[in-house]
Design a protein around this motif. Structure first.
Motif, PDB file in Angstrom:
ATOM      1  N   LYS A 323     -21.182 140.287  19.195  1.00  0.00           N
ATOM      2  CA  LYS A 323     -21.617 141.654  18.933  1.00  0.00           C
ATOM      3  C   LYS A 323     -20.444 142.615  19.199  1.00  0.00           C
ATOM      4  CE  LYS A 323     -25.427 142.377  18.385  1.00  0.00           C
ATOM      5  NZ  LYS A 323     -26.263 142.332  17.165  1.00  0.00           N
ATOM      6  N   PRO A 324     -20.079 143.450  18.205  1.00  0.00           N
ATOM      7  CA  PRO A 324     -19.000 144.419  18.431  1.00  0.00           C
ATOM      8  C   PRO A 324     -19.361 145.390  19.549  1.00  0.00           C
ATOM      9  CG  PRO A 324     -19.521 144.235  16.087  1.00  0.00           C
ATOM     10  CD  PRO A 324     -20.601 143.508  16.832  1.00  0.00           C
ATOM     11  N   VAL A 325     -18.346 145.827  20.278  1.00  0.00           N
ATOM     12  CA  VAL A 325     -18.536 146.782  21.370  1.00  0.00           C
ATOM     13  C   VAL A 325     -17.779 148.059  21.041  1.00  0.00           C
ATOM     14  CG1 VAL A 325     -18.118 147.258  23.817  1.00  0.00           C
ATOM     15  CG2 VAL A 325     -18.878 144.973  23.095  1.00  0.00           C
ATOM     16  N   TRP A 326     -18.465 149.185  21.167  1.00  0.00           N
ATOM     17  CA  TRP A 326     -17.878 150.492  20.864  1.00  0.00           C
ATOM     18  C   TRP A 326     -17.949 151.395  22.078  1.00  0.00           C
ATOM     19  CZ3 TRP A 326     -20.236 152.604  15.639  1.00  0.00           C
ATOM     20  CH2 TRP A 326     -19.978 151.678  14.603  1.00  0.00           C
ATOM     21  N   LEU A 327     -16.945 152.247  22.211  1.00  0.00           N
ATOM     22  CA  LEU A 327     -17.048 153.403  23.095  1.00  0.00           C
ATOM     23  C   LEU A 327     -17.694 154.505  22.268  1.00  0.00           C
ATOM     24  CD1 LEU A 327     -13.747 153.524  25.188  1.00  0.00           C
ATOM     25  CD2 LEU A 327     -16.076 153.641  26.072  1.00  0.00           C
ATOM     26  N   GLY A 328     -19.004 154.663  22.400  1.00  0.00           N
ATOM     27  CA  GLY A 328     -19.763 155.554  21.530  1.00  0.00           C
ATOM     28  C   GLY A 328     -19.623 157.020  21.866  1.00  0.00           C
ATOM     29  N   GLU A 329     -19.076 157.320  23.029  1.00  0.00           N
ATOM     30  CA  GLU A 329     -18.769 158.695  23.422  1.00  0.00           C
ATOM     31  C   GLU A 329     -17.786 158.621  24.573  1.00  0.00           C
ATOM     32  OE1 GLU A 329     -22.052 161.521  24.325  1.00  0.00           O
ATOM     33  OE2 GLU A 329     -20.839 162.031  26.097  1.00  0.00           O
ATOM     34  N   THR A 330     -16.690 159.352  24.474  1.00  0.00           N
ATOM     35  CA  THR A 330     -15.698 159.273  25.543  1.00  0.00           C
ATOM     36  C   THR A 330     -14.718 160.425  25.464  1.00  0.00           C
ATOM     37  OG1 THR A 330     -14.145 157.769  26.657  1.00  0.00           O
ATOM     38  CG2 THR A 330     -14.049 157.848  24.252  1.00  0.00           C
ATOM     39  N   SER A 331     -14.188 160.784  26.607  1.00  0.00           N
ATOM     40  CA  SER A 331     -13.137 161.792  26.687  1.00  0.00           C
ATOM     41  C   SER A 331     -12.514 161.707  28.077  1.00  0.00           C
ATOM     42  CB  SER A 331     -13.688 163.189  26.405  1.00  0.00           C
ATOM     43  OG  SER A 331     -12.634 164.107  26.183  1.00  0.00           O
ATOM     44  N   SER A 332     -11.846 162.748  28.486  1.00  0.00           N
ATOM     45  CA  SER A 332     -11.142 162.730  29.768  1.00  0.00           C
ATOM     46  C   SER A 332     -12.088 162.922  30.949  1.00  0.00           C
ATOM     47  CB  SER A 332     -10.069 163.815  29.779  1.00  0.00           C
ATOM     48  OG  SER A 332     -10.627 165.082  29.423  1.00  0.00           O
ATOM     49  N   ALA A 333     -12.852 164.025  30.935  1.00  0.00           N
ATOM     50  CA  ALA A 333     -13.673 164.397  32.090  1.00  0.00           C
ATOM     51  C   ALA A 333     -15.100 164.698  31.660  1.00  0.00           C
ATOM     52  CB  ALA A 333     -13.066 165.619  32.787  1.00  0.00           C
TER      53      ALA A 333
END
Length: 531
Positions: A323-333
Motif C-alpha cells: 500500500k502506498p504511503v503519503w504525507l497527506g498534509e505537512t509543513s514546518s510548524a
C-alpha cells in the motif's frame, strides 16, 4: 529512515555519493545503453505527483473567499506546479456540511465556470481575507470551531481551479457526522457525490482529518476499526455509481505516530485498508507558537521525520503490504505555522529536507500545507505573490525526477549533520536519460566544499543555488530569495525562467553558507535512471 536505506545527512564528500551512478568511459559501457551498473541502486520511485499542495478548508467558512481560486495569478502559479494533487481539507473539513442551494436540471450538464477575478476585485477580496485570517487565528487558538454550511459554489470553484491548473482534486469529507451507534452518517456525502456526478466533476476523496484528535476537537472518540468500516462504507457508496466507481479514496490522515495514533492506524488498516488507494498521515516538526529559528536549523529536529516515517512505513507494510504511503498534509510548524519563520527563506531548510527524507524513506506523495489558506506556512503571501518555498518547490519540480537513489554519509568541512545530501534521478524530459540530481542543504553559517568523483568531473553540471537576498543569519527571515545570486521575482503573470548555471564539472562544488541547492550532473549516465 526506511530499513536498508542509509541516511543522506552528510559531513560529506560527494565522491561516494555520486559514485553510486558513476560510469566507466569504455566503449563497452557506451554500448550498453550508454550506462553502467555501478554499485548504486534505485531504492524507491515516487509518484509523478510527488510534490503536491493543499488548500485549507477554512476558505469555505465564507464562500466569498473561494473566489481567490479564480485569481489569474493563483492559477498561473498553481499550473506551474503541475502535475500535482491539490487537497481541499484540514481541521475545518470536519465542521462543514454540504447544503445544496440549486435544483439540479435534468440530464448531466457541465458545471458553470466561475468568472476570473479582475485586479480591482482581487485587491478588495485580499484585504477582506486578511481580516478573515485574524478571525480564523483566534478560532484556532480557542480550539472551538463553528459549524459551517457550504454550497455548490465551493465545488464549482474548486473544480474550475483544478481543471484550469492541471491539478488532481482531492476533497476531504466530514467524518464527524455520526449516527447513534457512532458509525459514520453518509447521507451528506451522498448528496455531495451526487452533485459531482451530475456536473461531471472528477474528484478523489478523503474522509476525516486527524481522527486521533476528534476527542479533543469535538468530544467524540472513534476507534480505528470503526474508521475502517466507515471508509469501507464510503468505498461501497462510490462503487454504486458508474461515475465514482474508479475514483480514488485516500486516508485515514492520522497525525504522526504518538499517543493512541499507532493503535488507531493499526485498527484502521485491519478493517479498512482494502478501501483506500494510499495510506495518508500528517507531520509537522514543531509547535508554531513557541518555536525559533534555531529549530529550523537544528539537525536533530530535522532528523525526527526519518524515525516517524520508518514507524508508519513499517506498520503499513506489516498490515497492508504494497500500500502506498503519503504525507497527506505537512509543513514546518503546526498550529498554523510560525509567523516570521514558516513564511520566510528559513522554512526552506525544513521543506527541502522533508522532501529528501520522505522520498528516501519510501513516501510516495508529499502534500504541502498550504498553497493558499489561513496560517503562516503558505506558499503565496497576502498579495498572492510567491514566497521562497514556492520557488524552491518549483525548481524541485523541474529538476528532480521520480527515481530515488541510495546514498551514504561522508565528512565535510562543516559541523556534523549540517550538510545534508539526497540523490535522485534528474527530471525527464528536461534532462537526458541517466542524469542525476544532487539535493544539497547547508544549515551552517560557513561554506562547504563537496567533492565530485573524477568520472563525473569531465562532464557538465547545472547548479541551482538558492539563498536569501540578505546574507548571514539575520537574512534567513527574509521573504525574498536569490537564484545563483539573482533575485527571483514574478513579472505580472509571467514566471522567471529559473535557469541553472551550467559549468564544466570539477572535482568540487561549492555549497555556500545557509544555502539550498540542486546540482544536476547532466552526463552521469546512471544505469538506475535509464528506464
Amino acid at each position: 529512515m526506511a530499513e536498508g536505506v542509509p541516511a543522506v545527512m552528510c559531513r560529506s564528500s560527494l565522491a561516494l555519493c555520486l559514485l553510486l551512478c558513476a560510469l566507466p568511459s569504455s566503449v563497452e559501457a557506451r554500448a550498453r545503453r550508454r550506462t553502467t551498473p555501478g554499485p548504486g541502486r534505485l531504492v524507491h520511485r515516487v509518484d509523478p505527483n510527488f510534490v503536491s499542495v493543499t488548500i485549507d478548508a477554512s476558505l469555505a467558512e465564507d464562500e466569498t473567499f473561494m473566489r481567490m481560486l479564480s485569481s489569474p495569478k493563483v492559477r498561473v502559479l498553481a499550473k506551474a506546479l503541475s502535475p500535482a494533487f491539490v487537497r481541499f481539507g484540514g481541521t475545518r473539513q470536519d465542521f462543514t456540511e454540504f447544503q445544496p442551494q440549486r435544483k439540479l436540471p435534468a440530464g448531466k450538464p457541465r458545471g458553470s465556470q466561475p468568472k476570473l477575478l479582475t485586479g480591482r476585485w482581487e485587491e478588495q477580496l485580499m484585504a477582506q481575507w486578511r481580516k478573515q485570517q485574524r478571525r480564523l487565528a483566534r478560532e484556532d487558538a480557542s480550539g472551538k470551531y463553528r459549524q459551517v454550511k457550504f454550497t455548490e459554489s465551493t465545488l464549482d470553484e474548486l473544480h474550475a481551479f483544478a481543471n484550469a491548473s492541471g491539478l488532481d482534486l482531492v476533497f476531504g469529507l466530514n467524518a464527524l457526522l455520526r449516527n447513534a451507534d457512532n458509525s459514520w452518517n453518509a447521507s451528506n456525502a451522498r448528496a455531495l457525490l451526487r452533485y459531482c456526478e451530475e456536473r461531471r466533476y472528477r474528484v478523489s476523496w478523503e474522509l476525516g482529518n486527524e481522527p486521533n484528535s476528534f476527542e479533543k476537537k469535538a468530544g467524540l472518540r472513534v476507534s480505528g476499526e470503526q474508521l475502517g468500516r466507515d471508509f469501507t462504507r464510503l468505498r461501497e457508496m462510490m462503487s454504486e455509481s458508474p461515475w465514482h466507481r474508479r475514483a480514488r479514496l485516500y486516508g485515514p490522515d492520522v497525525g504522526q505516530p504518538r499517543g493512541r495514533t499507532p493503535d488507531l492506524l493499526d485498527g484502521f488498516l485491519r478493517s479498512g485498508a482494502d478501501a483506500i488507494d494510499a495510506c495518508t498521515w500528517h507531520h509537522y516538526y514543531v509547535n508554531g507558537r513557541d518555536t525559533s529559528l534555531d529549530d529550523f536549523l537544528d539537525p536533530k529536529v530535522l532528523d525526527s521525520l526519518a524515525l516517524k516515517t520508518k514507524q508508519v512505513i513499517k506498520e503499513v507494510k506489516r498490515v497492508s503490504p504494497g500500500k502506498p504511503v503519503w504525507l497527506g498534509e505537512t509543513s514546518s510548524a503546526y498550529g498554523g505555522g510560525a509567523a516570521g519563520l514558516s513564511d520566510t527563506f528559513a522554512a526552506g531548510f525544513m521543506w527541502l529536507d522533508k522532501l529528501g527524507t520522505a522520498a528516501t524513506g519510501g513516501v510516495s506523495v508529499v502534500m504541502r500545507q498550504v498553497l493558499i489558506g489561513s496560517g503562516a506556512y503558505h506558499l503565496l503571501d497576502e498579495r498572492l505573490d510567491p514566497l521562497p518555498d514556492f520557488w524552491l518547490t518549483l525548481i524541485h519540480k523541474r529538476v528532480v525526477g521520480r527515481g530515488v537513489l541510495s546514498a551514504a554519509t561522508f565528512s565535510a568541512q562543516t559541523r556534523s549533520g549540517r550538510v545534508r545530501l539526497y540523490l535522485h534521478c534528474a527530471a525527464a524530459p528536461r534532462y537526458r536519460e541517466g542524469a542525476v540530481t544532487l539535493i544539497a542543504i547547508n544549515l551552517d553559517e560557513t561554506a562547504a566544499d563537496v567533492g565530485v568523483p573524477r568520472r563525473l568531473a569531465s562532464g557538465n553540471v547545472d547548479a541551482f543555488v538558492l539563498r536569501s537576498d540578505r546574507r548571514g543569519r539575520d537574512g534567513l527571515v527574509s521573504r525574498r530569495v536569490t537564484l545563483n545570486g539573482v533575485a527571483v521575482t514574478m513579472s505580472g503573470l509571467t514566471l522567471p525562467e529559473l535557469v541553472g548555471r551550467r559549468t564544466a564539472a570539477s572535482e568540487r562544488v561549492a555549497l555556500p553558507a545557509f544555502s539550498l541547492a540542486f546540482f544536476v550532473f547532466t552526463d552521469a549516465r546512471c544505469r538506475a535512471c535509464a528506464d
